[in-house]
Design a protein around this motif. Structure first.
Motif, mmCIF file in Angstrom:
data_model
loop_
_atom_site.group_PDB
_atom_site.id
_atom_site.type_symbol
_atom_site.label_atom_id
_atom_site.label_comp_id
_atom_site.label_asym_id
_atom_site.label_seq_id
_atom_site.Cartn_x
_atom_site.Cartn_y
_atom_site.Cartn_z
ATOM 1 N N PHE A 173 -23.807 -30.242 -30.075
ATOM 2 C CA PHE A 173 -24.333 -31.019 -28.954
ATOM 3 C C PHE A 173 -25.673 -31.648 -29.310
ATOM 4 N N MET A 174 -26.539 -30.885 -29.985
ATOM 5 C CA MET A 174 -27.858 -31.413 -30.341
ATOM 6 C C MET A 174 -27.748 -32.540 -31.359
ATOM 7 N N SER A 175 -26.700 -32.518 -32.194
ATOM 8 C CA SER A 175 -26.580 -33.542 -33.238
ATOM 9 C C SER A 175 -26.088 -34.870 -32.690
ATOM 10 N N VAL A 176 -25.402 -34.853 -31.553
ATOM 11 C CA VAL A 176 -24.846 -36.105 -31.020
ATOM 12 C C VAL A 176 -25.516 -36.525 -29.728
ATOM 13 N N ALA A 177 -26.411 -35.697 -29.161
ATOM 14 C CA ALA A 177 -27.097 -36.070 -27.926
ATOM 15 C C ALA A 177 -28.021 -37.247 -28.220
ATOM 16 N N PRO A 178 -27.820 -38.374 -27.572
ATOM 17 C CA PRO A 178 -28.611 -39.577 -27.892
ATOM 18 C C PRO A 178 -30.079 -39.416 -27.512
ATOM 19 N N GLY A 179 -30.956 -39.404 -28.512
ATOM 20 C CA GLY A 179 -32.390 -39.413 -28.298
ATOM 21 C C GLY A 179 -33.011 -38.097 -27.914
ATOM 22 N N ALA A 180 -32.205 -37.080 -27.514
ATOM 23 C CA ALA A 180 -32.778 -35.830 -27.032
ATOM 24 C C ALA A 180 -33.202 -34.913 -28.174
ATOM 25 N N PHE A 181 -32.435 -34.915 -29.265
ATOM 26 C CA PHE A 181 -32.709 -34.022 -30.375
ATOM 27 C C PHE A 181 -32.565 -34.803 -31.679
ATOM 28 N N SER A 182 -33.067 -34.197 -32.755
ATOM 29 C CA SER A 182 -32.902 -34.778 -34.082
ATOM 30 C C SER A 182 -31.975 -33.889 -34.896
ATOM 31 N N ILE A 183 -31.585 -34.377 -36.033
ATOM 32 C CA ILE A 183 -30.713 -33.585 -36.895
ATOM 33 C C ILE A 183 -31.418 -32.321 -37.364
ATOM 34 N N ASP A 184 -32.752 -32.371 -37.479
ATOM 35 C CA ASP A 184 -33.495 -31.174 -37.876
ATOM 36 C C ASP A 184 -33.402 -30.087 -36.815
ATOM 37 N N ASP A 185 -33.238 -30.475 -35.544
ATOM 38 C CA ASP A 185 -33.040 -29.485 -34.486
ATOM 39 C C ASP A 185 -31.646 -28.876 -34.563
ATOM 40 N N ALA A 186 -30.656 -29.690 -34.932
ATOM 41 C CA ALA A 186 -29.266 -29.238 -34.916
ATOM 42 C C ALA A 186 -28.898 -28.422 -36.152
ATOM 43 N N GLU A 187 -29.477 -28.786 -37.305
ATOM 44 C CA GLU A 187 -29.036 -28.178 -38.560
ATOM 45 C C GLU A 187 -29.183 -26.657 -38.601
ATOM 46 N N PRO A 188 -30.291 -26.057 -38.157
ATOM 47 C CA PRO A 188 -30.382 -24.585 -38.220
ATOM 48 C C PRO A 188 -29.292 -23.884 -37.414
ATOM 49 N N TRP A 189 -28.886 -24.458 -36.275
ATOM 50 C CA TRP A 189 -27.854 -23.819 -35.457
ATOM 51 C C TRP A 189 -26.480 -23.969 -36.093
ATOM 52 N N LEU A 190 -26.223 -25.110 -36.701
ATOM 53 C CA LEU A 190 -24.936 -25.291 -37.373
ATOM 54 C C LEU A 190 -24.813 -24.340 -38.565
ATOM 55 N N LEU A 191 -25.884 -24.200 -39.334
ATOM 56 C CA LEU A 191 -25.834 -23.293 -40.477
ATOM 57 C C LEU A 191 -25.763 -21.829 -40.029
ATOM 58 N N ALA A 192 -26.404 -21.513 -38.901
ATOM 59 C CA ALA A 192 -26.358 -20.133 -38.399
ATOM 60 C C ALA A 192 -24.960 -19.733 -37.955
ATOM 61 N N SER A 193 -24.125 -20.721 -37.614
ATOM 62 C CA SER A 193 -22.777 -20.410 -37.117
ATOM 63 C C SER A 193 -21.810 -20.019 -38.230
ATOM 64 N N LEU A 194 -22.194 -20.198 -39.485
ATOM 65 C CA LEU A 194 -21.286 -19.896 -40.596
ATOM 66 C C LEU A 194 -21.034 -18.396 -40.694
ATOM 67 N N ARG A 195 -19.761 -18.026 -40.898
ATOM 68 C CA ARG A 195 -19.372 -16.638 -41.137
ATOM 69 C C ARG A 195 -18.463 -16.631 -42.354
ATOM 70 N N ASP A 196 -18.798 -15.844 -43.350
ATOM 71 C CA ASP A 196 -18.089 -15.886 -44.625
ATOM 72 C C ASP A 196 -16.596 -15.616 -44.490
ATOM 73 N N ASP A 197 -16.217 -14.746 -43.547
ATOM 74 C CA ASP A 197 -14.821 -14.346 -43.456
ATOM 75 C C ASP A 197 -14.041 -15.106 -42.396
ATOM 76 N N HIS A 198 -14.585 -16.174 -41.890
ATOM 77 C CA HIS A 198 -13.912 -16.902 -40.815
ATOM 78 C C HIS A 198 -13.897 -18.389 -41.157
ATOM 79 N N ILE A 199 -12.723 -18.897 -41.513
ATOM 80 C CA ILE A 199 -12.644 -20.268 -41.998
ATOM 81 C C ILE A 199 -12.935 -21.276 -40.892
ATOM 82 N N ASP A 200 -12.777 -20.893 -39.621
ATOM 83 C CA ASP A 200 -13.077 -21.828 -38.545
ATOM 84 C C ASP A 200 -14.547 -22.231 -38.534
#
Length: 725
Positions: free
Chosen positions: A511-538
């Motif tokens: 949501f932060m990566s596509v919200a127009p003008g509200a956030f920047s990619i630097d705001d979104a990137e830490p949350w996207l990377l935090a969502s990674l789980r090694d054993d879950h391909i989703d």
């Protein structure tokens, strides 16, 4: 338009003992499920509460004992899976160490690996793939382990019937190893597979689940007395199929219901066709064991439900299915669980009619039928309304409007025992829905309570299917189906992301990566990377999304408008995330991929080559690592686009990494593998026309190329690019 507050009245009339007139607004510790407290104590290293709780079940009367052991053991396994695989096994091993005479930690470890078998089997079914026949595949390794564990404890405790019940289910999920039948029949010496060899062939997924720290017992030298049976026993069984474990289970069982019920469930779930006479045989055995009418009806209900499923599989007319369901609901003594399933199927039928009918009056009739189904669900006992049925009712409530109050009593009744209900009630408090006053503090209290009931990062949160067992994700999907509600649910989403739920973290970053003008990619990137789980391909899609974002492919974010404080070129970061996404999939080839996984892999390759074409200065760092990955993906027709574009990139005259011989061999090899794909032929002709010395040089190289001679990793020496972050 009629009001549906009658649902609330009906619910309170039928559940007056379960729903107090004055409902507390905050979580009540006294109503917290006992198994949650036992789980938390075990997590602190205190094993005695768990031991005492389950040992007390064995003192119950026979029928009550079986139901309690079955229900509570299944529930407690879900509680144990709040931790990741290795942590779960560590707790069970500590339990076994402190209580060496206890059978419970061993039984729970068998149940743990049975659940992993089910996940693998379901993953293959969803991917449309047959079960692997290789002797050292993950499925085979777990089958060896779980049989060793089960056979080592049979004949040693009052839970032999439970172990036999598990084996009955396991051997219908997949074929048992050859040595199992030889040992059970006592036909000479038994040769077991080498444990070290099994572990050596285990995949990364199995390693993550703790296969290397599993309990690997020795096989008993002698079969337990439970296996001994005379002709009268065989005649009484009247069946051949999985009768070995059914016989053992019934012989050890104090009552018999759970073994007969599990036999019906396993055969109906895992076999394509139900064995002839199974229902009659199980009914006769139930009569012999003196089961109550309610228990016999519960077993029969499974077969009646399967008859409805058979009509659906056969493609019967919807009117025929609806008529059959109605007849069963009115004339058959169905168990509450099956009754709830059939009502849900009836709601599905009216849902399809509502979406396909054009006439307003008829559509209103279909909508009214759905609300009638809702009243039937509300009439079920609270313990029969599981989270799936609760979700169906919430969907209907959302369609009607979130200010309707009829769904609130049900959620209030279940919120102390269901994480999903706790989240839903918190969302109601958060937004003032269903007649509640808006109170963010109360919402946070219920959100915290939901986290206590279902902590993040459990196996359920990244199993072989998806993330949707996370309670916050379920609530988010249910509450946002009608109109998005991003603003109304933002507080709930942020709370879940802060708590550590992977799907909430991904959704917040998305949501932060596509919200127009509200956030920047630097705001979104830490949350996207935090969502990674090694054993879950989703969760791997987080890398894919970042690659797309940095490449400027998302329409709402232009490449030149992306704000970044890093000096690393945006194209470099895009390629890094695409490569990380592809590498994660290569590391998890043991998990069956779905169609959407293949599509994302192909798109990641396409965008990687596209970025390299636009930024040739990055080709020395990324071109050969991408080539290495394509060599590993080469066997699937849906991934040929990446190889084709890579050949084009190697063959371009302006490419700094130009390697014409490799480009010709690559495109010719791909063309021989898939001659029917037009795009391959187009690139083939394009490279042929670009040849420096005319078509003759191209033809000379192509004449020596074969599909088995695609350039591989032996021609690639540079290492993969470093993480730029």
């Amino acid at each position: 338009m009629m009001t549906y507050d009658l649902f609330s009245t009906l619910y309170r009339l039928r559940h007056c003992r379960n729903v107090p007139r004055t409902v507390a607004d905050l979580p009540d510790p006294a109503q917290r499920p006992a198994l949650v407290a036992v789980r938390d104590a075990l997590g602190k290293g205190e094993v005695l509460p768990a031991e005492h709780y389950f040992q007390a079940l064995l003192a119950l009367p026979a029928a009550e004992l079986e139901h309690a052991v079955l229900d509570d053991s299944v529930r407690f396994l879900r509680e144990l899976e709040c931790w990741h695989g290795k942590a779960t096994l560590t707790l069970l091993h500590e339990w076994a160490l402190q209580c060496p005479m206890s059978i419970w930690p061993r039984v729970f470890e068998i149940m743990y690996w049975q659940a992993r078998l089910m996940e693998l089997r379901i993953a293959y079914a969803q991917a449309g793939r047959a079960l692997p026949s290789e002797p050292w595949h993950d499925l085979s390794i777990v089958m060896h382990l779980v049989h060793l564990q089960s056979l080592s404890v049979l004949g040693q405790s009052a839970l032999d019937w439970r172990v036999a019940q598990l084996l009955m289910s396991i051997e219908l999920i997949a074929d048992a190893p050859d040595w199992v039948a030889a040992w059970c029949e006592g036909d000479g010496p038994v040769t077991l597979p080498d444990r070290d060899l099994l572990l050596e062939n285990a995949s990364l997924r199995l390693e993550g689940l703790g296969i290397d720290m599993a309990w690997w017992p020795e096989l008993p030298r002698h079969r337990p007395a439970l296996f001994q049976r005379d002709d009268h026993d065989v005649q009484a069984m009247g069946m051949q199929l999985s009768s070995r474990w059914l016989f053992v289970g019934l012989k050890a069982s104090p009552y018999g219901f759970c073994c007969l019920h599990q036999s019906a469930v396993s055969h109906l779930t895992w076999l394509p066709e139900v064995p002839a006479g199974l229902q009659k045989t199980l009914g006769a055995l139930a009569q012999q064991r003196g089961l109550t009418d309610d228990d016999i009806n519960e077993i029969n209900s499974l077969f009646w439900q399967d008859e409805v499923y058979a009509l659906i599989r056969q493609g019967s007319a919807q009117g025929t299915i609806v008529a059959r369901i109605r007849d069963d609901l009115h004339h058959r003594p169905l168990s509450p669980a099956v009754r709830g399933n059939l009502v849900g199927m009836l709601m599905d039928c009216w849902e399809r009619q509502d979406s396909s009918l054009r006439y307003i009056g008829v559509r209103e009739w279909a909508q009214w039928q759905r609300y009638r189904c809702a009243t039937m669900l509300l009439a079920l006992p609270d313990d029969a309304i599981n989270e799936k049925r609760l979700a169906r009712l919430v969907e209907l409530w959302v369609r009607q409007g979130k200010q309707a109050v009829w769904c609130r009593p049900l959620i209030e009744a279940k919120r102390h025992h269901s994480a999903l209900a706790a989240v839903l009630y918190g969302a109601m408090c958060d937004n003032g829905w269903a007649g509640l006053e808006r109170d963010v503090d109360k919402a946070d209290a219920w959100y915290r309570y939901a986290v206590e009931l279902a902590p993040p990062d459990g196996i359920q949160a990244f199993n072989a299917t998806n993330c949707m067992s996370e309670p916050f994700s379920q609530a988010l999907l249910l509450l946002s189906k009608q109109d998005g509600q991003e603003t109304a649910l933002w507080h709930m989403l942020c709370f879940a992301a802060d708590a550590g739920y992977s799907d909430a973290q991904y959704r917040r970053g998305l949501f932060m990566s596509v919200a127009p003008g509200a956030f920047s990619i630097d705001d979104a990137e830490p949350w996207l990377l935090a969502s990674l789980r090694d054993d879950h391909i989703d969760t791997f899609v987080a890398h894919y999304h970042l690659g797309i974002l940095y490449a400027g492919q998302i329409k709402s974010v232009a490449l030149e408008d992306i704000a970044t404080t890093s000096e690393t070129p945006l194209a470099y970061r895009s390629l890094y995330h695409f490569m990380a996404f592809l590498q994660l999939f290569l590391d998890h080839t043991d998990v069956p991929w779905r169609d959407e996984d293949y599509q994302q892999i192909e798109r990641a390759m396409f965008h990687s080559v596209d970025v390299l074409c636009r930024h040739p200065e990055l080709q020395p760092a990324f071109l050969q690592p991408l080539h290495r990955m394509l060599v590993n993906f080469r066997d699937d027709v849906r991934l040929t686009a990446g190889f084709t574009m890579l050949a084009y990139l190697y063959g371009r005259e302006d490419s700094p990494m130009r390697h014409f011989d490799m480009a010709v061999r690559m495109i010719e090899g791909v063309r021989q593998l898939f001659p029917q794909i037009e795009s391959i032929q187009v690139v083939h002709e394009l490279l042929r026309e670009q040849s420096e010395n005319g078509q003759r040089r191209f033809d000379q190289i192509a004449a020596t190329a074969t599909a088995d001679d695609l350039p591989g990793c032996n021609t690639i020496t540079p290492s993969a690019p470093l993480n730029p972050f």
